[in-house]
Design a protein around this motif. Structure first.
Motif, short mmCIF file in Angstrom:
data_model
loop_
_atom_site.label_atom_id
_atom_site.label_comp_id
_atom_site.label_asym_id
_atom_site.label_seq_id
_atom_site.Cartn_x
_atom_site.Cartn_y
_atom_site.Cartn_z
N MET A 1 10.09 1.04 -5.80
CA MET A 1 9.31 0.36 -4.77
C MET A 1 10.17 -0.66 -4.03
O MET A 1 10.13 -0.77 -2.80
N GLN A 2 10.96 -1.41 -4.79
CA GLN A 2 11.87 -2.38 -4.19
C GLN A 2 12.85 -1.70 -3.25
O GLN A 2 13.07 -2.15 -2.12
N GLN A 3 13.42 -0.61 -3.69
CA GLN A 3 14.40 0.11 -2.87
C GLN A 3 13.76 0.66 -1.59
O GLN A 3 14.36 0.58 -0.51
N LEU A 4 12.56 1.22 -1.72
CA LEU A 4 11.89 1.76 -0.55
C LEU A 4 11.58 0.67 0.49
O LEU A 4 11.79 0.85 1.69
N LEU A 5 11.07 -0.45 0.01
CA LEU A 5 10.73 -1.54 0.93
C LEU A 5 11.98 -2.10 1.60
O LEU A 5 11.97 -2.42 2.80
N GLU A 6 13.06 -2.21 0.85
CA GLU A 6 14.31 -2.70 1.43
C GLU A 6 14.83 -1.73 2.48
O GLU A 6 15.33 -2.14 3.54
N ALA A 7 14.75 -0.42 2.19
CA ALA A 7 15.22 0.58 3.14
C ALA A 7 14.40 0.54 4.43
O ALA A 7 14.94 0.62 5.54
N LEU B 1 9.55 -8.80 -3.76
CA LEU B 1 8.48 -8.01 -4.34
C LEU B 1 7.82 -8.79 -5.46
O LEU B 1 8.49 -9.29 -6.37
N LEU B 2 6.50 -8.87 -5.42
CA LEU B 2 5.73 -9.68 -6.37
C LEU B 2 4.77 -8.79 -7.14
O LEU B 2 3.61 -8.59 -6.73
N PRO B 3 5.22 -8.21 -8.27
CA PRO B 3 4.31 -7.41 -9.10
C PRO B 3 3.33 -8.31 -9.86
O PRO B 3 3.37 -9.54 -9.72
N ASP B 4 2.47 -7.71 -10.66
CA ASP B 4 1.48 -8.44 -11.45
C ASP B 4 0.49 -9.22 -10.59
O ASP B 4 0.02 -10.29 -10.97
N ALA B 5 0.17 -8.66 -9.42
CA ALA B 5 -0.77 -9.36 -8.54
C ALA B 5 -2.22 -9.24 -9.01
O ALA B 5 -3.05 -10.08 -8.68
N GLU B 6 -2.52 -8.20 -9.78
CA GLU B 6 -3.89 -7.98 -10.22
C GLU B 6 -4.20 -8.73 -11.52
O GLU B 6 -3.33 -8.91 -12.38
N GLU B 7 -5.45 -9.15 -11.66
CA GLU B 7 -5.88 -9.81 -12.89
C GLU B 7 -5.91 -8.82 -14.07
O GLU B 7 -5.73 -9.22 -15.21
N GLN B 8 -6.17 -7.57 -13.75
CA GLN B 8 -6.16 -6.53 -14.78
C GLN B 8 -4.90 -5.69 -14.62
O GLN B 8 -4.69 -5.08 -13.58
N PRO B 9 -4.01 -5.68 -15.63
CA PRO B 9 -2.77 -4.92 -15.52
C PRO B 9 -3.02 -3.44 -15.28
O PRO B 9 -3.93 -2.85 -15.89
N GLN B 10 -2.24 -2.85 -14.38
CA GLN B 10 -2.40 -1.46 -14.02
C GLN B 10 -1.14 -0.68 -14.38
O GLN B 10 -0.04 -1.06 -14.00
N THR B 11 -1.30 0.41 -15.10
CA THR B 11 -0.18 1.27 -15.45
C THR B 11 -0.60 2.73 -15.30
O THR B 11 -1.79 3.03 -15.18
N GLY C 1 5.90 -8.89 -0.57
CA GLY C 1 4.97 -7.82 -0.85
C GLY C 1 4.32 -7.98 -2.21
O GLY C 1 5.00 -8.09 -3.23
N LEU C 2 2.98 -8.01 -2.24
CA LEU C 2 2.24 -8.17 -3.48
C LEU C 2 1.85 -6.80 -4.02
O LEU C 2 1.23 -6.00 -3.30
N ALA C 3 2.22 -6.53 -5.26
CA ALA C 3 1.98 -5.22 -5.86
C ALA C 3 1.09 -5.35 -7.09
O ALA C 3 1.24 -6.27 -7.90
N GLY C 4 0.17 -4.41 -7.26
CA GLY C 4 -0.71 -4.41 -8.41
C GLY C 4 -0.03 -3.95 -9.68
O GLY C 4 -0.48 -4.26 -10.78
N ALA C 5 1.06 -3.20 -9.55
CA ALA C 5 1.78 -2.71 -10.73
C ALA C 5 2.36 -3.88 -11.52
O ALA C 5 2.66 -4.94 -10.96
N THR C 6 2.51 -3.67 -12.82
CA THR C 6 3.08 -4.71 -13.66
C THR C 6 4.60 -4.74 -13.49
O THR C 6 5.22 -3.77 -13.05
N TYR D 1 0.85 -1.19 0.00
CA TYR D 1 0.00 0.00 0.00
C TYR D 1 0.89 1.24 0.00
O TYR D 1 1.68 1.42 0.93
N TRP D 2 0.77 2.06 -1.03
CA TRP D 2 1.56 3.29 -1.11
C TRP D 2 3.04 3.03 -0.87
O TRP D 2 3.71 3.71 -0.10
N GLN D 3 3.55 1.99 -1.49
CA GLN D 3 4.95 1.60 -1.44
C GLN D 3 5.42 1.30 -0.01
O GLN D 3 6.58 1.51 0.34
#
Length: 235
Positions: A156-162, A181-191, A142-147, A104-106
């Protein structure tokens, strides 16, 4: 990432000495986060670990800080609330901790942030010359909706690691902390387009959907396998 190979199970005597805590930070039992947490628990069990599964929402964890659980900088041996002391015991009992959450919000959702603030507390997780959590290993899934090809993913990866590895686990003496980090969590791709508008693509279905989430599961399990393999090397 290629399909992971399940780590070889240990003998029954060895399994009693290997413990893991899987923490789910999502409010729905039918979510992809919950599914991923259960897969991680199964992976750890197959590798010979005794797994404690902590579903924060299902167990009624309250993420709000209370006076009883506020740090006392003059007393590192403060007794916290019974609920928090019980949570501390579960963390202390685990050699490996896997925390699964939607991004959520990185960052982590409030449910997980409150668990960290309350349970990873002064005198327990930090504030001692020899940390009580020293030597443990933790994986943040971490599951992310972004592709996967979204430009936001590296940041996002850097922020979560920090936040989670450098600012938390290292500070608390963990021997190994890594963010999966696990992107592509959503069935509909988000950009996001050039004007900052959210663009939602068509939902995947049928065989494409099955293949998509099979690959997603493999990536998640791969992160678990990598953490366990690193522990064997460093043992």
């Amino acid at each position: 990432m290629p399909q992971s190979t399940t780590p070889a199970a240990t003998t029954s005597d060895e399994s009693t000495t290997r413990t893991a805590l899987v923490v789910l930070g999502h409010h729905r039992a039918d979510s992809l986060s919950a599914h991923t947490a259960r897969r991680a628990a199964a992976r750890l069990t197959a590798a010979g670990y005794t797994v404690d599964f902590l579903d924060l929402h299902a167990e009624g964890f309250d993420p709000r800080m209370t006076v009883a659980d506020q740090p006392d900088w003059n007393n590192r041996d403060k007794r916290y609330s019974p609920a928090t002391e019980a949570q501390m015991g579960r963390v202390l009992a685990a050699e490996v901790v896997v925390v699964v959450f939607p991004v959520y919000w990185q960052s982590v959702p409030a449910l997980v942030k409150g668990w960290i603030d309350t349970v990873w507390n002064y005198g327990f997780a930090y504030g001692r010359s020899k940390p009580r959590l020293a030597g443990k290993r933790v994986l943040w899934l971490g599951l992310a909706g972004a592709t996967a090809n979204d430009e936001i993913i590296p940041g996002m990866q850097q922020l979560l690691e920090a936040q989670l590895s450098d600012g938390l686990a290292y500070y608390c003496g963990f021997a190994d902390s890594r963010v999966g980090l696990l992107p592509d969590a959503e069935e509909q791709p988000q950009t996001i387009d050039a004007e900052g508008n959210l663009v939602i693509g068509e939902a995947i279905s049928g065989d494409a959907r099955t293949a998509h989430y099979a690959a997603f599961d493999a990536r998640a399990e791969g992160f678990v396998d990598d953490l366990l393999a690193a522990g064997l090397v460093n043992a």
